[in-house]
Enzyme design. Structure first.
Site, short mmCIF file in Angstrom:
data_model
loop_
_atom_site.label_atom_id
_atom_site.label_comp_id
_atom_site.label_asym_id
_atom_site.label_seq_id
_atom_site.Cartn_x
_atom_site.Cartn_y
_atom_site.Cartn_z
N HIS A 114 0.84 -1.16 -0.18
CA HIS A 114 0.11 -0.09 -0.25
C HIS A 114 0.85 1.20 -0.13
O HIS A 114 1.02 1.95 1.32
CB HIS A 114 -0.82 -0.01 1.20
CG HIS A 114 -2.19 1.00 1.07
ND1 HIS A 114 -2.10 2.30 1.45
CD2 HIS A 114 -3.19 0.75 0.70
CE1 HIS A 114 -3.38 2.77 1.33
NE2 HIS A 114 -3.98 1.84 0.95
N PHE A 115 1.38 1.61 -0.91
CA PHE A 115 1.66 1.05 -2.30
C PHE A 115 3.00 1.06 -2.67
O PHE A 115 3.93 1.96 -2.19
CB PHE A 115 1.09 2.15 -3.29
CG PHE A 115 -0.42 2.30 -3.26
CD1 PHE A 115 -1.39 1.47 -3.59
CD2 PHE A 115 -0.98 3.39 -2.42
CE1 PHE A 115 -2.70 1.35 -3.52
CE2 PHE A 115 -2.36 3.68 -2.21
CZ PHE A 115 -3.09 2.55 -2.79
#
Length: 151
Positions: free
Chosen positions: A57-58
């Site tokens: 994420h991410f």
């Protein structure tokens, strides 16, 4: 615990919350006030790149998940609630009843220090209502109204 300054360290927090790594989202309580006029608490969450969720994420641009900002706010609310009524009995928890009017204003990234300010508003029929604000460097990140019930 430093009661003169109304602070709680991680050992104090572990006595109040059932959460543990990797889901403990409050590192320190820097101030709380339990006066007749208001019941408030300020806590911090240091956001580290070593948090496990940053792997996905991410990967190219790590962002602290918004739902975890709300979780951190909820944990700060739980600490405030237990400071209001005393140390929890074994198995006693505060459960989420609702989150309303959640607003996200900017991303939180590794290296940020999330400051969580929560305030008790009222209780009705066993449901307590709080308001919460999260900031980084004085800039608003998230705000929400939280309701919880002790069980």
């Amino acid at each position: 615990m430093n009661n003169e300054l109304n602070q709680l360290d991680i050992q104090d927090i572990l006595q109040l919350l059932p959460h543990r790594y990797p889901f403990l989202m409050v590192d320190r309580v820097v101030h709380y006030e339990m006066s007749e006029e208001r019941k408030v608490l300020r806590a911090i969450k240091n956001v580290s790149f070593n948090e496990p969720f940053f792997q996905g994420h991410f990967p190219e641009r790590p962002v602290f998940p918004g739902v975890l900002i709300l979780e951190a706010m909820a944990q700060a609310t739980g600490i405030l609630a237990f400071r209001m009524v005393g140390k929890p009995n074994p198995g006693e928890l505060y459960y989420f009843a609702s989150i309303d009017n959640a607003r996200f204003k900017r991303p939180v990234v590794p290296g940020d220090q999330l400051v969580l300010d929560v305030e008790y508003l009222k209780e009705r029929r066993g449901i307590a209502k709080f308001t919460g604000v999260a900031t980084v460097d004085g800039e608003l990140v998230c705000s929400a109204e939280l309701m919880c019930a002790k069980r």
